[in-house]
Design an enzyme around this catalytic site. Sequence first.
Site, PDB file in Angstrom:
ATOM      1  N   ASP A 111       0.843  -1.204   0.000  1.00  0.00           N
ATOM      2  CA  ASP A 111       0.000   0.000   0.000  1.00  0.00           C
ATOM      3  C   ASP A 111       0.875   1.250   0.000  1.00  0.00           C
ATOM      4  O   ASP A 111       2.033   1.201   0.436  1.00  0.00           O
ATOM      5  CB  ASP A 111      -0.893   0.029   1.246  1.00  0.00           C
ATOM      6  CG  ASP A 111      -1.829  -1.166   1.301  1.00  0.00           C
ATOM      7  OD1 ASP A 111      -2.161  -1.716   0.239  1.00  0.00           O
ATOM      8  OD2 ASP A 111      -2.208  -1.544   2.425  1.00  0.00           O
TER       9      ASP A 111
HETATM   10  N1  URA Z   1      -1.017  -5.980   3.971  1.00  0.00           N
HETATM   11  C1  URA Z   1      -1.553  -4.742   3.964  1.00  0.00           C
HETATM   12  O1  URA Z   1      -2.594  -4.521   4.567  1.00  0.00           O
HETATM   13  N2  URA Z   1      -0.916  -3.775   3.277  1.00  0.00           N
HETATM   14  C2  URA Z   1       0.249  -3.960   2.634  1.00  0.00           C
HETATM   15  O2  URA Z   1       0.795  -3.022   2.051  1.00  0.00           O
HETATM   16  C3  URA Z   1       0.813  -5.249   2.657  1.00  0.00           C
HETATM   17  C4  URA Z   1       0.159  -6.246   3.330  1.00  0.00           C
END
Ligand code: URA
Length: 240
Positions: free
Chosen positions: A103
Amino acid sequence: MWLARALQSQGFGSRKGCVLRVRSGAVAVNGVVRDDPEFEVDPVGLELTIDGVTWPYREKAYVLMHKPVGYECSHKPKHYPSVFSLLPSPLIERDVQCVGRLDQDTTGLLLLSDDGQFIHRMTSPKKGVAKVYRATCADPVDAAMLEALRSGVLLNDEAAPIAALACEALDDRSLQLTLAEGKYHQVKRMIAATGNRVDTLHRVAIGDFVLPATLAPGSWCWLEAADLQQLEQPWRSVMS
Ligand code: URA
């Protein structure tokens, strides 16, 4: 392999562009300027210097990035700059892809490659390559939360509960979570399912490979064969 072909394979433009570049005297092979596009090069240990910048020849590109906060793992980012803007243009031209996405607000270990089979092996849940995250949470981490993450939590749109391979508290508001797969927002959704909320998220390791402390946020480096071996190590419990 001809020099112009080697240059093209490394992302330095079209065949014609590479021929012209070599002819202009801008390319050195292992430190010696070569202006014949058909000069025979041995890919093993080959270093190409283009306009003064030296590149190791890589048949496939395996790249490690320390992803900083505020970047999207997409070629067409919507709200933040793309992680691809942190890479030099030959890697973009080689069409390296993110090996699973993080993310925009997640930091840490991000792999990029132009090897489709490698990407598949690293991301397929069947291969059992573990991804290790550290999360800080809005509310205190307690034993019930850790137990729920270890035994499995039910996420929206999933038929069965999903369990962490391992999960331990690091301090009263942070924990380390090891996952076998990489579903959309998986860590945030799993922690939300326990009634808590992720404040910050950082990926520290994949397989047996740990993000080196020397790689600053926003920086990248090539991965070597030994690194790839560590990355592809299937997860094994320290209990077994
Ligand atoms: N899980 C998440 O919630 N976000 C990420 O970026 C990676 C794994």
